[in-house]
Enzyme design. Sequence first.
Site, PDB file in Angstrom:
ATOM      1  N   LYS A  22       0.783  -1.169  -0.365  1.00 44.60           N
ATOM      2  CA  LYS A  22       0.378  -0.011   0.234  1.00 44.60           C
ATOM      3  C   LYS A  22       0.814   1.184   0.227  1.00 44.60           C
ATOM      4  O   LYS A  22       1.273   2.314  -1.100  1.00 44.60           O
ATOM      5  CB  LYS A  22      -1.090  -0.022   0.862  1.00 44.60           C
ATOM      6  CG  LYS A  22      -1.950  -1.671   1.750  1.00 44.60           C
ATOM      7  CD  LYS A  22      -2.758  -1.283   2.297  1.00 44.60           C
ATOM      8  CE  LYS A  22      -1.938  -0.999   3.767  1.00 44.60           C
ATOM      9  NZ  LYS A  22      -1.396  -2.533   4.180  1.00 44.60           N
ATOM     10  N   ARG A  97     -10.449   0.692   8.556  1.00 50.26           N
ATOM     11  CA  ARG A  97      -9.101  -0.515   8.372  1.00 50.26           C
ATOM     12  C   ARG A  97     -10.524  -1.308   9.522  1.00 50.26           C
ATOM     13  O   ARG A  97     -10.359  -2.507   9.619  1.00 50.26           O
ATOM     14  CB  ARG A  97      -8.102  -0.396   9.458  1.00 50.26           C
ATOM     15  CG  ARG A  97      -6.798  -0.754   8.866  1.00 50.26           C
ATOM     16  CD  ARG A  97      -5.700  -0.730   9.387  1.00 50.26           C
ATOM     17  NE  ARG A  97      -4.604  -1.243   9.269  1.00 50.26           N
ATOM     18  CZ  ARG A  97      -3.825  -0.852   8.933  1.00 50.26           C
ATOM     19  NH1 ARG A  97      -3.292   0.182   8.084  1.00 50.26           N
ATOM     20  NH2 ARG A  97      -2.369  -1.675   8.938  1.00 50.26           N
ATOM     21  N   ARG A 136      12.049  -5.511   5.377  1.00 50.77           N
ATOM     22  CA  ARG A 136      11.279  -3.862   4.408  1.00 50.77           C
ATOM     23  C   ARG A 136      12.171  -2.871   5.484  1.00 50.77           C
ATOM     24  O   ARG A 136      12.285  -2.496   6.797  1.00 50.77           O
ATOM     25  CB  ARG A 136       9.683  -4.105   5.045  1.00 50.77           C
ATOM     26  CG  ARG A 136       9.386  -2.101   5.130  1.00 50.77           C
ATOM     27  CD  ARG A 136       8.005  -1.795   5.519  1.00 50.77           C
ATOM     28  NE  ARG A 136       6.940  -2.979   5.830  1.00 50.77           N
ATOM     29  CZ  ARG A 136       6.141  -2.610   6.635  1.00 50.77           C
ATOM     30  NH1 ARG A 136       5.218  -1.573   5.195  1.00 50.77           N
ATOM     31  NH2 ARG A 136       5.387  -2.998   7.235  1.00 50.77           N
ATOM     32  N   ARG A 170      11.052  -0.756  11.426  1.00 51.24           N
ATOM     33  CA  ARG A 170       9.870  -0.293  12.297  1.00 51.24           C
ATOM     34  C   ARG A 170      10.222  -1.620  13.400  1.00 51.24           C
ATOM     35  O   ARG A 170      10.362  -2.881  12.719  1.00 51.24           O
ATOM     36  CB  ARG A 170       8.714  -0.479  11.349  1.00 51.24           C
ATOM     37  CG  ARG A 170       7.919   1.166  11.042  1.00 51.24           C
ATOM     38  CD  ARG A 170       7.096   0.627  10.009  1.00 51.24           C
ATOM     39  NE  ARG A 170       5.550  -0.046  10.505  1.00 51.24           N
ATOM     40  CZ  ARG A 170       5.204  -0.196   9.984  1.00 51.24           C
ATOM     41  NH1 ARG A 170       4.975   0.011   8.040  1.00 51.24           N
ATOM     42  NH2 ARG A 170       3.651  -1.082  10.239  1.00 51.24           N
ATOM     43  N   ARG A 181      -0.931  -9.173  13.106  1.00 53.27           N
ATOM     44  CA  ARG A 181      -1.134  -7.859  12.139  1.00 53.27           C
ATOM     45  C   ARG A 181      -2.469  -8.573  11.444  1.00 53.27           C
ATOM     46  O   ARG A 181      -3.109  -8.211  10.994  1.00 53.27           O
ATOM     47  CB  ARG A 181       0.093  -7.508  11.874  1.00 53.27           C
ATOM     48  CG  ARG A 181       0.459  -6.657  12.529  1.00 53.27           C
ATOM     49  CD  ARG A 181       2.446  -6.435  12.429  1.00 53.27           C
ATOM     50  NE  ARG A 181       2.322  -5.114  11.741  1.00 53.27           N
ATOM     51  CZ  ARG A 181       2.930  -5.327  11.047  1.00 53.27           C
ATOM     52  NH1 ARG A 181       4.249  -5.297  11.406  1.00 53.27           N
ATOM     53  NH2 ARG A 181       3.056  -4.220   9.172  1.00 53.27           N
TER      54      ARG A 181
END
Length: 227
Positions: A22, A97, A136, A170, A181
Site C-alpha cells: 500500500k 481498517r 522492509r 520499524r 497483524r
Amino acid sequence: MLDTAKTTAPVLILLGPPGAGKGTQARMLEEKFGLVQLSTGDLLRAAVAAGTEAGKAAKAVMEAGGLVSDEIVIAILRDRLGDEDCAKGVILDGFPRTTVQAEALDGLLEESGQKINAAISLEVEDAAMVTRISGRYTCGSCGEGYHDTFKQPVKDGVCDKCGGTEMKRRADDNAETVASRLEAYHAQTAPLIAYYQGKGSLQSVDAMGEIDRVAGALRAIVETATA
Ligand code: ADP
Ligand code: ADP
Ligand code: ZN
C-alpha cells in the site's frame, strides 16, 4: 449534479494486509497523479514519536500488532484531511481498517461534498507477508520504502530519491507481530472488501507480481476512476 461530482478532488482507498504494498504504491500514485498520500500508520508513528496523548495511547497496541482505537484513528485522520494540501485529492493508505472507520469516512466525505472514486484491494497471499515485512526498511529522511530483496537502492545504503543515508526499520516489523497483524486484517479489515463492493466502488488488483507491474494495474484503475 454530474458536473459537481466531476470537479471534486479524487479520493482513493488502498486496502490490503500489512506488507501488501500500500505505502509503496501510494507514493508512486502520489507522484504520478499529484495526490496526497495519507497513511494512518505514518500519522500514528509521528504521534508516538511526538509523545502526544494519542501517541501514548497507541504505542503499546501498535507494538503488539493490534489495531488502535477507532476514536483515535478517526480523529487523527479527520485533522489531516482538513489540511489545505488534501484539497488536491487523497490516497488513503491503511485507512479505513474497520467498518466503524469506513462509516466515519463516508460521513466526513459527505460533509465536504466528496465521494470515493475507488477502493482498491491489493490481493496477496498471507505466505508472502512475512518475507515482505521482515525485509522492509525506509529512508529516514524522505520515507521512501525499500526491501532487502525486492527493492534495493541503486547504491547500497543510499536513498535513490533524496541521497539520505539513514535507513530505518520499524519496531513492529518482526515475525512475532506479523501473525497478530494478519489476524487483525482478516477479522476487522477484510470485511471492508464486501462493504465497498456493495457500494460499487471496489476494484481488485493482483499484488503478488513485481512492484512495477502492480503499479501499472493501479495506474489504469486510477485513470478510469478519476476521469
Ligand atoms: P504496506 O504499506 O501495505 O504495509 P509496503 O508498501 O511498505 O506495504 O511494502 C512492504 C515491503 O514489501 C516493502 O519493503 C516493499 O519494498 C516491498 N514490496 C512492496 N510491493 C512489493 C511487490 N509487489 N513485490 C515485492 N515486494 C514488494
Ligand atoms: P502496515 O500496513 O504494515 O500494517 P501501517 O503503517 O499501516 O502498517 O500501520 C502500523 C500500525 O498502526 C498497525 O499495525 C496498527 O496498530 C496502527 N494503525 C494504522 N492505521 C490504523 C487504522 N486505520 N486503524 C487502527 N490502527 C491503525
Ligand atoms: Zn530518501
